[in-house]
Design a protein around this motif. Structure first.
Motif, short mmCIF file in Angstrom:
data_model
loop_
_atom_site.label_atom_id
_atom_site.label_comp_id
_atom_site.label_asym_id
_atom_site.label_seq_id
_atom_site.Cartn_x
_atom_site.Cartn_y
_atom_site.Cartn_z
N PHE A 76 0.81 -1.22 0.00
CA PHE A 76 0.00 0.00 0.00
C PHE A 76 0.85 1.27 0.00
CE2 PHE A 76 -2.74 -3.30 1.55
CZ PHE A 76 -3.94 -3.02 0.93
N PRO A 77 0.29 2.34 -0.54
CA PRO A 77 1.00 3.61 -0.45
C PRO A 77 1.07 4.07 1.01
CG PRO A 77 -0.93 3.75 -1.93
CD PRO A 77 -1.01 2.44 -1.22
N GLY A 78 2.06 4.88 1.33
CA GLY A 78 2.16 5.43 2.68
C GLY A 78 1.14 6.55 2.87
N ALA A 79 0.90 6.91 4.15
CA ALA A 79 -0.11 7.93 4.45
C ALA A 79 0.17 9.23 3.70
CB ALA A 79 -0.15 8.17 5.95
N ASP A 80 1.47 9.55 3.52
CA ASP A 80 1.83 10.83 2.89
C ASP A 80 1.56 10.84 1.39
OD1 ASP A 80 2.63 11.59 5.34
OD2 ASP A 80 4.79 11.33 4.97
N ASP A 81 1.33 9.64 0.80
CA ASP A 81 1.12 9.57 -0.64
C ASP A 81 -0.30 9.97 -1.05
OD1 ASP A 81 3.71 8.67 -1.06
OD2 ASP A 81 3.14 6.60 -0.66
N PHE A 82 -1.18 10.13 -0.08
CA PHE A 82 -2.56 10.48 -0.42
C PHE A 82 -2.74 12.00 -0.38
CE2 PHE A 82 -2.86 6.15 1.20
CZ PHE A 82 -3.62 5.56 0.21
N ALA A 83 -3.58 12.49 -1.27
CA ALA A 83 -3.81 13.94 -1.30
C ALA A 83 -4.44 14.42 0.00
CB ALA A 83 -4.71 14.29 -2.49
N PHE A 84 -5.34 13.61 0.54
CA PHE A 84 -6.03 14.00 1.79
C PHE A 84 -6.06 12.82 2.75
CE2 PHE A 84 -8.40 16.25 -1.61
CZ PHE A 84 -8.02 17.54 -1.27
N GLY A 85 -5.72 13.06 4.00
CA GLY A 85 -5.99 12.08 5.05
C GLY A 85 -7.47 12.17 5.39
N PRO A 86 -7.97 11.25 6.24
CA PRO A 86 -9.39 11.25 6.55
C PRO A 86 -9.92 12.60 7.09
CG PRO A 86 -8.39 9.21 7.28
CD PRO A 86 -7.28 10.08 6.80
N ALA A 87 -9.19 13.22 8.01
CA ALA A 87 -9.66 14.49 8.57
C ALA A 87 -9.62 15.60 7.51
CB ALA A 87 -8.81 14.88 9.78
N GLU A 88 -8.55 15.58 6.69
CA GLU A 88 -8.42 16.61 5.64
C GLU A 88 -9.53 16.46 4.59
OE1 GLU A 88 -3.54 16.81 5.66
OE2 GLU A 88 -4.60 15.25 4.60
N TYR A 89 -9.93 15.21 4.37
CA TYR A 89 -10.99 14.96 3.39
C TYR A 89 -12.28 15.65 3.84
CZ TYR A 89 -13.55 12.30 -0.19
OH TYR A 89 -14.28 11.92 -1.29
N LEU A 90 -12.59 15.50 5.12
CA LEU A 90 -13.80 16.15 5.65
C LEU A 90 -13.67 17.66 5.55
CD1 LEU A 90 -14.48 13.96 8.82
CD2 LEU A 90 -15.39 13.67 6.51
N GLU A 91 -12.47 18.16 5.81
CA GLU A 91 -12.23 19.60 5.73
C GLU A 91 -12.42 20.08 4.29
OE1 GLU A 91 -12.14 21.55 8.16
OE2 GLU A 91 -11.76 23.30 6.89
#
Ligand SMILES: Cc1cc2nc3c(=O)[nH]c(=O)nc-3n(C[C@H](O)[C@H](O)[C@H](O)COP(=O)(O)O)c2cc1C
Length: 332
Positions: A76-91
């Motif tokens: 799997f990609p690392g957490a930093d590879d995603f444009a948004f983490g779960p909290a940022e997605y909600l934001e």
């Protein structure tokens, strides 16, 4: 010309919208989509693996053994590879809702009906007007039956529907033994929409490096044909509203999807290549074609090329299959 449509119970001025992708990653891009006349915005997906990682410190769901989990972690990609983490997605949902006056469809992407699905409620609370559920799952276990694979998707939908009141669409893969059957099961389980189809990303093999090479090539209009086929079959068979995704690049492509039975038409590759403003050109192409052909409304056109009035669609399909094979012989 009345181009209005109802998709997922949302009344929209017309059917064109960007599909799930990086197109809504920045507010600037979202505003450009609004300026280009987008009827709604679909966010990229938030993945189950991102949510479980945050909720439980795990990358994969709870059933995997410790040994396979360690190896699975490396896939799997690392957490930093995603444009948004779960909290940022909600934001991001909140920021978009504050910045533009467009219906917003959030996207959840996963394969189990476990705790991560509680995020659907968080998305609703953040302001999402609807949810797209993408169950991208490649069945590799020879002991798992097709029926079980279908049931997994239905169970995920039911779990999501239980927790929220906003409409839910399921983005389907074309690779079911019976697309009609899974579509009906999802319809019965309360799917408000079906999005046809997920693209299957097929890695190539680098024969020198002995590596699988993931490749993301953008679509062309030829990919639309598979979508037209199933839109035409499902139109009138299910209560859920239908959306096309895959291979829409021009106004006439959109016309075809609508004639086959789509209520919404999503565009990604063309907009990634040409920029958000291309949506306006596609809209104008669609409208112009309809005016030239004396349509007064989209309702008049939608489903006009579907198989809903065909008494035996399977026989129709088989007849066409035989005719197309024969047509090659006739040409030589
Ligand atoms: C760069 C890129 C990112 C994408 N991200 C997502 C995603 O997060 N979730 C999803 O359901 N689909 C995603 N898709 C698939 C698109 O939503 C769409 O279904 C697919 O590209 C086919 O449409 P098109 O032919 O208009 O590109 C992505 C596609 C691309 C090219």
């Amino acid at each position: 010309m009345d181009l209005s449509t109802t998709y997922l119970g949302l009344r929209l001025p017309h059917p064109l919208m960007p599909g799930a992708s990086p197109l809504a990653d920045s507010l600037d891009s979202v505003k450009r989509l609004e300026d280009a006349g987008a009827a709604a915005v679909v966010l990229r997906s938030l993945f189950e693996e991102q949510i479980t990682r945050e909720q439980q410190g795990l990358v994969y769901h709870m059933e995997v053994t410790a040994a396979s989990s360690a190896e699975a972690l490396s896939y799997f990609p690392g957490a930093d590879d995603f444009a948004f983490g779960p909290a940022e997605y909600l934001e991001q949902i909140r920021r978009i809702k504050a910045a533009v006056n467009l219906p917003l469809i959030a996207s959840l992407n996963g394969t189990t009906s476990e705790g991560w699905l509680s995020y659907a409620k968080s998305m609703q609370d953040a302001g999402a007007d609807a949810l797209e559920l993408n169950v991208y799952f490649i069945a590799t276990d020879p002991k798992e039956t097709g029926a079980h694979v279908e049931q997994r998707t239905v169970d995920i939908l039911k779990a999501v529907k239980k927790g929220i009141t906003i409409p839910v669409a399921v983005k389907l893969s074309p690779f079911f033994s019976s697309v009609s059957h899974i579509a009906h099961q999802l319809d019965d389980a309360g799917a408000d929409g079906l999005v046809l189809f997920n693209r299957f990303y097929q890695p190539d093999i680098d024969v020198e490096a002995l590596e699988a090479v993931p490749s993301l090539h953008l679509s062309d209009s030829s990919e639309l044909l598979l979508r037209l086929h199933w839109l035409a079959i499902l139109c009138g068979q299910v209560k859920a509203s239908l959306a096309a995704t895959g291979g829409v690049h021009t106004g006439v492509d959109a016309v075809k999807a609508l004639m086959a039975g789509a209520s919404a038409v999503q565009v990604v590759s063309r907009l990634l290549e040409d920029g958000p403003q291309r949506l306006l050109t596609i809209y104008q192409g669609m409208k112009h074609w309809m005016e030239e052909h004396d349509y007064e409304s989209l309702d008049q056109m939608r489903g006009s090329m579907s198989l809903r009035k065909t008494p035996d669609p399977a026989a129709f399909e088989r007849g066409n299959y035989m005719k197309v094979l024969r047509s090659w012989k006739a040409n030589v």
